[in-house]
Design a protein around this motif. Structure first.
Motif, PDB file in Angstrom:
ATOM      1  N   LYS A 185       0.829  -1.207   0.000  1.00 26.45           N
ATOM      2  CA  LYS A 185       0.000   0.000   0.000  1.00 26.45           C
ATOM      3  C   LYS A 185       0.862   1.254   0.000  1.00 26.45           C
ATOM      4  N   ALA A 186       1.955   1.233   0.752  1.00 32.00           N
ATOM      5  CA  ALA A 186       2.829   2.406   0.857  1.00 32.00           C
ATOM      6  C   ALA A 186       3.503   2.720  -0.474  1.00 32.00           C
ATOM      7  N   VAL A 187       3.992   1.698  -1.178  1.00 31.84           N
ATOM      8  CA  VAL A 187       4.682   1.962  -2.441  1.00 31.84           C
ATOM      9  C   VAL A 187       3.686   2.376  -3.526  1.00 31.84           C
ATOM     10  N   ARG A 188       2.482   1.826  -3.507  1.00 27.24           N
ATOM     11  CA  ARG A 188       1.464   2.277  -4.463  1.00 27.24           C
ATOM     12  C   ARG A 188       1.134   3.755  -4.229  1.00 27.24           C
ATOM     13  N   SER A 189       1.033   4.125  -2.967  1.00 29.49           N
ATOM     14  CA  SER A 189       0.747   5.523  -2.644  1.00 29.49           C
ATOM     15  C   SER A 189       1.859   6.437  -3.142  1.00 29.49           C
ATOM     16  N   LYS A 190       3.111   5.989  -3.007  1.00 24.61           N
ATOM     17  CA  LYS A 190       4.240   6.798  -3.469  1.00 24.61           C
ATOM     18  C   LYS A 190       4.213   6.948  -4.983  1.00 24.61           C
ATOM     19  N   ILE A 191       3.920   5.866  -5.694  1.00 24.02           N
ATOM     20  CA  ILE A 191       3.825   5.927  -7.153  1.00 24.02           C
ATOM     21  C   ILE A 191       2.695   6.873  -7.565  1.00 24.02           C
ATOM     22  N   ARG A 192       1.580   6.796  -6.859  1.00 24.66           N
ATOM     23  CA  ARG A 192       0.432   7.651  -7.163  1.00 24.66           C
ATOM     24  C   ARG A 192       0.766   9.124  -6.953  1.00 24.66           C
ATOM     25  N   LEU A 217       2.920  -5.012  -8.909  1.00 27.48           N
ATOM     26  CA  LEU A 217       3.373  -3.626  -8.841  1.00 27.48           C
ATOM     27  C   LEU A 217       3.825  -3.128 -10.206  1.00 27.48           C
ATOM     28  N   ASP A 218       4.425  -3.995 -11.016  1.00 23.04           N
ATOM     29  CA  ASP A 218       4.784  -3.601 -12.378  1.00 23.04           C
ATOM     30  C   ASP A 218       3.548  -3.226 -13.181  1.00 23.04           C
ATOM     31  N   HIS A 219       2.476  -3.995 -13.017  1.00 21.93           N
ATOM     32  CA  HIS A 219       1.220  -3.685 -13.712  1.00 21.93           C
ATOM     33  C   HIS A 219       0.656  -2.354 -13.219  1.00 21.93           C
ATOM     34  N   TYR A 220       0.715  -2.136 -11.909  1.00 25.03           N
ATOM     35  CA  TYR A 220       0.211  -0.870 -11.357  1.00 25.03           C
ATOM     36  C   TYR A 220       1.052   0.302 -11.869  1.00 25.03           C
ATOM     37  N   LEU A 221       2.372   0.110 -11.912  1.00 21.25           N
ATOM     38  CA  LEU A 221       3.257   1.161 -12.417  1.00 21.25           C
ATOM     39  C   LEU A 221       2.939   1.468 -13.872  1.00 21.25           C
ATOM     40  N   TRP A 222       2.666   0.439 -14.669  1.00 19.12           N
ATOM     41  CA  TRP A 222       2.302   0.629 -16.076  1.00 19.12           C
ATOM     42  C   TRP A 222       1.019   1.442 -16.205  1.00 19.12           C
ATOM     43  N   LEU A 223       0.024   1.125 -15.382  1.00 21.41           N
ATOM     44  CA  LEU A 223      -1.247   1.849 -15.440  1.00 21.41           C
ATOM     45  C   LEU A 223      -1.076   3.307 -15.047  1.00 21.41           C
ATOM     46  N   ARG A 224      -0.287   3.561 -13.978  1.00 24.32           N
ATOM     47  CA  ARG A 224      -0.117   4.948 -13.516  1.00 24.32           C
ATOM     48  C   ARG A 224       0.682   5.776 -14.515  1.00 24.32           C
ATOM     49  N   THR A 225       1.737   5.192 -15.090  1.00 24.65           N
ATOM     50  CA  THR A 225       2.508   5.945 -16.076  1.00 24.65           C
ATOM     51  C   THR A 225       1.697   6.157 -17.358  1.00 24.65           C
ATOM     52  N   ARG A 226       0.850   5.195 -17.715  1.00 24.99           N
ATOM     53  CA  ARG A 226      -0.015   5.364 -18.879  1.00 24.99           C
ATOM     54  C   ARG A 226      -0.980   6.511 -18.661  1.00 24.99           C
ATOM     55  N   ARG A 250      -2.078  10.796 -34.242  1.00 25.06           N
ATOM     56  CA  ARG A 250      -2.259   9.389 -33.889  1.00 25.06           C
ATOM     57  C   ARG A 250      -2.660   9.235 -32.427  1.00 25.06           C
ATOM     58  N   SER A 251      -3.533   8.287 -32.170  1.00 23.09           N
ATOM     59  CA  SER A 251      -3.998   8.055 -30.803  1.00 23.09           C
ATOM     60  C   SER A 251      -2.820   7.845 -29.855  1.00 23.09           C
ATOM     61  N   LYS A 252      -2.778   8.612 -28.783  1.00 24.04           N
ATOM     62  CA  LYS A 252      -1.662   8.522 -27.847  1.00 24.04           C
ATOM     63  C   LYS A 252      -1.677   7.216 -27.065  1.00 24.04           C
ATOM     64  N   SER A 253      -2.853   6.616 -26.895  1.00 27.24           N
ATOM     65  CA  SER A 253      -2.906   5.330 -26.199  1.00 27.24           C
ATOM     66  C   SER A 253      -2.211   4.242 -27.010  1.00 27.24           C
ATOM     67  N   ALA A 254      -2.206   4.394 -28.340  1.00 29.37           N
ATOM     68  CA  ALA A 254      -1.514   3.437 -29.190  1.00 29.37           C
ATOM     69  C   ALA A 254      -0.009   3.661 -29.173  1.00 29.37           C
ATOM     70  N   VAL A 255       0.401   4.909 -28.938  1.00 29.31           N
ATOM     71  CA  VAL A 255       1.820   5.249 -28.917  1.00 29.31           C
ATOM     72  C   VAL A 255       2.460   4.866 -27.585  1.00 29.31           C
ATOM     73  N   PHE A 256       1.658   4.804 -26.531  1.00 33.73           N
ATOM     74  CA  PHE A 256       2.214   4.633 -25.182  1.00 33.73           C
ATOM     75  C   PHE A 256       3.116   3.405 -25.031  1.00 33.73           C
ATOM     76  N   PRO A 257       2.723   2.194 -25.513  1.00 36.96           N
ATOM     77  CA  PRO A 257       3.600   1.030 -25.297  1.00 36.96           C
ATOM     78  C   PRO A 257       5.021   1.231 -25.800  1.00 36.96           C
ATOM     79  N   GLU A 299      12.147   1.869 -14.579  1.00 37.19           N
ATOM     80  CA  GLU A 299      12.618   0.637 -13.946  1.00 37.19           C
ATOM     81  C   GLU A 299      11.444  -0.315 -13.710  1.00 37.19           C
ATOM     82  N   HIS A 300      11.761  -1.602 -13.566  1.00 34.20           N
ATOM     83  CA  HIS A 300      10.748  -2.620 -13.287  1.00 34.20           C
ATOM     84  C   HIS A 300      10.958  -3.183 -11.886  1.00 34.20           C
ATOM     85  N   PHE A 301       9.859  -3.500 -11.217  1.00 36.95           N
ATOM     86  CA  PHE A 301       9.948  -4.142  -9.908  1.00 36.95           C
ATOM     87  C   PHE A 301      10.459  -5.572 -10.038  1.00 36.95           C
TER      88      PHE A 301
END
Length: 347
Positions: A239-246, A288-297, A310-317, A326-328
């Protein structure tokens, strides 16, 4: 010393006392001189704030002894750093340090008081957290617990202590109850008290426990049908690291350059990964990697809100792949899954 407060995981505030630069230099010089004197006598079950010892070693030690342990004394000392008795602490120090100048310095640091809201307040008890020499003083004080346990009560269970956080691993409920009784008696000698609600016995056949941010639990191995101990990052740590990422990648910071956001995220990811990469942490690290991907997206799309083309959601990956985030979870370096060998070389 200046009184400041930092948030604790449970929402409360942890008081710190920050010495002046001159005092920090003198404390460091004093610690360098007297620490080896006490290190020669410290017990092996103590891991906190000691040379060449770490929290990871304490966690692995608990994991190892859990193979034969089924009951846990999960102890919490109530307000430890604020409850240390000055006279008793100095008596313990004087058993191995006879230099009156050093003892006088230690007494002055303990009695220096704190500045809070521009007012000086005396400190009649406690060892101020934030001082260079405070961790050593805390270990000297609880060395009494280590010594009592090693010499008198080791047959009841295995003690593992990191600063004021400790657990005792026992084989039976009877031994655990007796161990808790003895710990209360030792705490009484040190003029300390165990937290009435946070101190409890844990039956590993039914539940787990938290220690140094990790959750320990016994789970059944499919191949053998045996219950074996596993450990992974606890809910509070997650919970603490998710809060920090948020906080770093939140919508309110959408106008900041993405390079700056990535630069702030990476130290958090590296530090958390380095600490929690031991044990059976694969599932939590991938989550946490999935959560980090969602927050950065979300941050990426908010940053490009209103742009054409071009749609930015398509460019994001493709942006994410070359952004340097970095990855967890790092395959081959981070924790194993539950179905893993308990061989010695895998510990």
């Amino acid at each position: 010393m200046l009184r400041v407060y930092i948030p604790k995981p449970d929402g409360r505030q942890r008081p710190l006392a920050i010495p002046t630069v001159r005092d920090r230099i003198v404390q460091q010089a004093c610690r360098i001189v007297i620490e080896p004197v006490f290190e020669a006598n410290f017990q092996n079950q103590s891991y906190g704030f000691r040379p060449r010892r770490s929290a990871a070693q304490a966690v692995r030690a608990v994991d190892k002894v859990l193979l034969r342990g089924w009951w846990i004394v999960d102890a919490d000392i109530q307000g430890y750093f604020d409850a240390i008795d000055h006279d008793l602490l100095l008596t313990l120090v004087s058993r191995r340090v006879s230099d009156r100048r050093v003892l006088k310095l230690l007494r002055q640091w303990l009695k220096a008081g704190v500045m809070e809201e521009k007012q000086w307040r005396a400190t009649e008890m406690g060892s101020p957290q934030g001082g260079v020499i405070s961790p050593l003083m805390a270990n000297i004080y609880l060395h009494v617990l280590d010594t009592y346990w090693t010499e008198r009560y080791s047959q009841l269970g295995t003690l593992c202590r990191y600063a004021d956080d400790f657990v005792i691993v026992c084989r039976s409920k009877k031994e655990a109850e007796r161990a808790l009784e003895m710990v209360r008696w030792i705490m009484g000698k040190l003029k300390l008290t165990l937290h009435p609600t946070k101190t409890h016995l844990v039956d590993l056949g039914r539940e787990g426990f938290e220690f140094l941010g990790f959750h320990f639990h016994k789970r059944m191995v499919r191949k053998t049908g045996k219950l074996l101990p596993y450990f992974w990052p606890g809910q509070q740590a997650m919970k603490a690291v998710r809060s920090k990422i948020r906080q770093i990648a939140g919508y309110s910071r959408k106008r900041l350059p993405l390079e700056r956001i990535v630069g702030e995220l990476n130290p958090v990811v590296r530090g958390w990964r380095n600490y929690f990469s031991v044990g059976n942490s694969t599932k939590q690290l991938k989550a946490l990697d999935h959560y980090l991907w969602l927050r950065t997206r979300r941050s990426f799309l908010a940053h490009h809100q209103g742009t054409r083309g071009r749609s930015k959601s398509a460019v994001f990956p493709s942006w994410f792949a070359r952004s340097g985030v970095e990855h967890f979870y790092l395959p081959g370096l981070c924790g194993n899954d539950f179905e893993r060998s308990r061989k010695k070389d895998n510990r």
